[in-house]
Design a protein around this motif. Sequence first.
Motif, PDB file in Angstrom:
ATOM      1  N   CYS A   1       0.835  -1.200   0.000  1.00  0.00           N
ATOM      2  CA  CYS A   1       0.000   0.000   0.000  1.00  0.00           C
ATOM      3  C   CYS A   1       0.874   1.256   0.000  1.00  0.00           C
ATOM      4  O   CYS A   1       1.773   1.397   0.832  1.00  0.00           O
TER       5      CYS A   1
ATOM      6  N   CYS B   1      -7.584  -1.153  -0.248  1.00  0.00           N
ATOM      7  CA  CYS B   1      -6.523  -1.667   0.629  1.00  0.00           C
ATOM      8  C   CYS B   1      -7.186  -2.552   1.683  1.00  0.00           C
ATOM      9  O   CYS B   1      -8.095  -2.116   2.379  1.00  0.00           O
ATOM     10  N   HIS B   2      -6.710  -3.802   1.782  1.00  0.00           N
ATOM     11  CA  HIS B   2      -7.359  -4.772   2.655  1.00  0.00           C
ATOM     12  C   HIS B   2      -6.869  -4.760   4.087  1.00  0.00           C
ATOM     13  O   HIS B   2      -7.351  -5.529   4.907  1.00  0.00           O
ATOM     14  N   SER B   3      -5.903  -3.891   4.398  1.00  0.00           N
ATOM     15  CA  SER B   3      -5.386  -3.880   5.756  1.00  0.00           C
ATOM     16  C   SER B   3      -6.334  -3.114   6.683  1.00  0.00           C
ATOM     17  O   SER B   3      -6.755  -2.000   6.377  1.00  0.00           O
ATOM     18  N   GLN B   4      -6.622  -3.704   7.850  1.00  0.00           N
ATOM     19  CA  GLN B   4      -7.519  -3.069   8.820  1.00  0.00           C
ATOM     20  C   GLN B   4      -6.904  -1.795   9.408  1.00  0.00           C
ATOM     21  O   GLN B   4      -7.605  -0.871   9.780  1.00  0.00           O
ATOM     22  N   SER B   5      -5.550  -1.783   9.453  1.00  0.00           N
ATOM     23  CA  SER B   5      -4.889  -0.647  10.111  1.00  0.00           C
ATOM     24  C   SER B   5      -4.711   0.527   9.157  1.00  0.00           C
ATOM     25  O   SER B   5      -4.238   1.589   9.539  1.00  0.00           O
ATOM     26  N   CYS B   6      -5.104   0.360   7.896  1.00  0.00           N
ATOM     27  CA  CYS B   6      -4.851   1.403   6.898  1.00  0.00           C
ATOM     28  C   CYS B   6      -5.795   2.585   7.100  1.00  0.00           C
ATOM     29  O   CYS B   6      -6.936   2.428   7.530  1.00  0.00           O
TER      30      CYS B   6
ATOM     31  N   ALA C   1      -9.210   2.096   5.597  1.00  0.00           N
ATOM     32  CA  ALA C   1     -10.201   1.362   6.379  1.00  0.00           C
ATOM     33  C   ALA C   1     -10.717   2.224   7.529  1.00  0.00           C
ATOM     34  O   ALA C   1     -11.901   2.254   7.831  1.00  0.00           O
ATOM     35  N   ARG C   2      -9.801   2.967   8.161  1.00  0.00           N
ATOM     36  CA  ARG C   2     -10.172   3.776   9.317  1.00  0.00           C
ATOM     37  C   ARG C   2     -11.158   4.879   8.962  1.00  0.00           C
ATOM     38  O   ARG C   2     -11.952   5.299   9.781  1.00  0.00           O
TER      39      ARG C   2
ATOM     40  N   SER D   1      -1.318  -5.621   0.494  1.00  0.00           N
ATOM     41  CA  SER D   1      -2.745  -5.452   0.782  1.00  0.00           C
ATOM     42  C   SER D   1      -3.443  -4.530  -0.207  1.00  0.00           C
ATOM     43  O   SER D   1      -4.645  -4.352  -0.149  1.00  0.00           O
TER      44      SER D   1
ATOM     45  N   PRO E   1     -12.611   1.332   2.493  1.00  0.00           N
ATOM     46  CA  PRO E   1     -11.259   0.818   2.292  1.00  0.00           C
ATOM     47  C   PRO E   1     -10.684   1.061   0.901  1.00  0.00           C
ATOM     48  O   PRO E   1      -9.548   0.688   0.628  1.00  0.00           O
TER      49      PRO E   1
ATOM     50  N   HIS F   1      -0.702   4.386   6.064  1.00  0.00           N
ATOM     51  CA  HIS F   1      -1.191   3.014   5.948  1.00  0.00           C
ATOM     52  C   HIS F   1      -1.224   2.318   7.306  1.00  0.00           C
ATOM     53  O   HIS F   1      -1.880   1.304   7.464  1.00  0.00           O
TER      54      HIS F   1
END
Length: 334
Positions: free
Chosen positions: A39, A64-69, A72-73, A52, A77, A44
């Motif tokens: 990413c 972007c598949h990352s939860q911490s990105c 997503a926040r 991701s 996403p 990110h």
Amino acid sequence: MGEWIDFAVLKAAVRMEMLLEGYGVRLRRRVGMHLRGRCPLPQHGSRESSESFIVNTSKNVWICHSQSCVAARRGAPGGNVLDLVALMENCSVVEAARRLRSRFRVRSPGPPGEEGTGFKKKEGASPRGVVCPAQESNPPLGFVLGPLDHRHPYLRQRGIDGQTAECFQAGFYGGVGLMHERVVMAIHNPRGQLVAYVGRAIDGREPRYKFPLGFQKSLELFNLHRALRSKSPQVIVVEGFFDCMRVHQADFPSVVALMGASLSRAQQQLLLEHFEQVVLMLDGDETGRRASRRIAAQLGRQMTLRVVEVPEGQQPDQLPAMEVRRLVEGTSRW
Ligand SMILES: [Zn+2]
């Protein structure tokens, strides 16, 4: 109505691949219509190395598949090109549209109701936005690369000290993207706006010098904005980035590099506009000597010019500071 921006035209005209290339991002894996890689978003979150980030090239969208990105926040996403610019450059979507329009020279047809726009959309009609890569200026870059290692051994080996490297925003870049593991140097326009990075390969990789897609080096003189600050009527003209940094380091702040061995019309114009005297200090090889004669013929009639003979087989970046001073301040007449 200069502010009219057609989002649909922009979204269709600017391809995700072009956009990412402009940020120096290359996604490693391609599966069908999907590109996948790390990413590129600055926020990110955890610097995990998982790939991701996925681009759907047919729909021209990303996720972007990352939860911490950050993506997503903020609750969504992924998105389109405008969403990506807004997140990459930390601006609003409207501002992102403005920046994209000028960066890619997308022409919108104008607001509905204006003469000749004819907003009826035909089935299968192609978007009317036009992307013209040829520009009369390099648009400012919307981001800064970092962190850079200004004291990388490669720089030291080429005789560039940490202070000079910092001044030129030159350093080793270990991040992802186009400039991955290259020594980069920042290129500015005459007004001092950052317009590109050039990346020097340090492990024999090709190309030796990498520029971002669409950047036109013939429109710029490397280091011109700093040279102008010295208020000198005289400027030293060299070929390369390292020549320029070494001459600067030898206490000649008024130095620019052609980024090659030819003087473009735009570069000639910049020299004529800003200086009265030119000291031409090109490489001491056949290419450099031939270029010197050509450029002297180009400029000699319009401004005072002196040609410095760099010793055979050498370049300004290989000369000790004392030798640079001796050559520049040499006895040759104007
Ligand atoms: Zn992400």
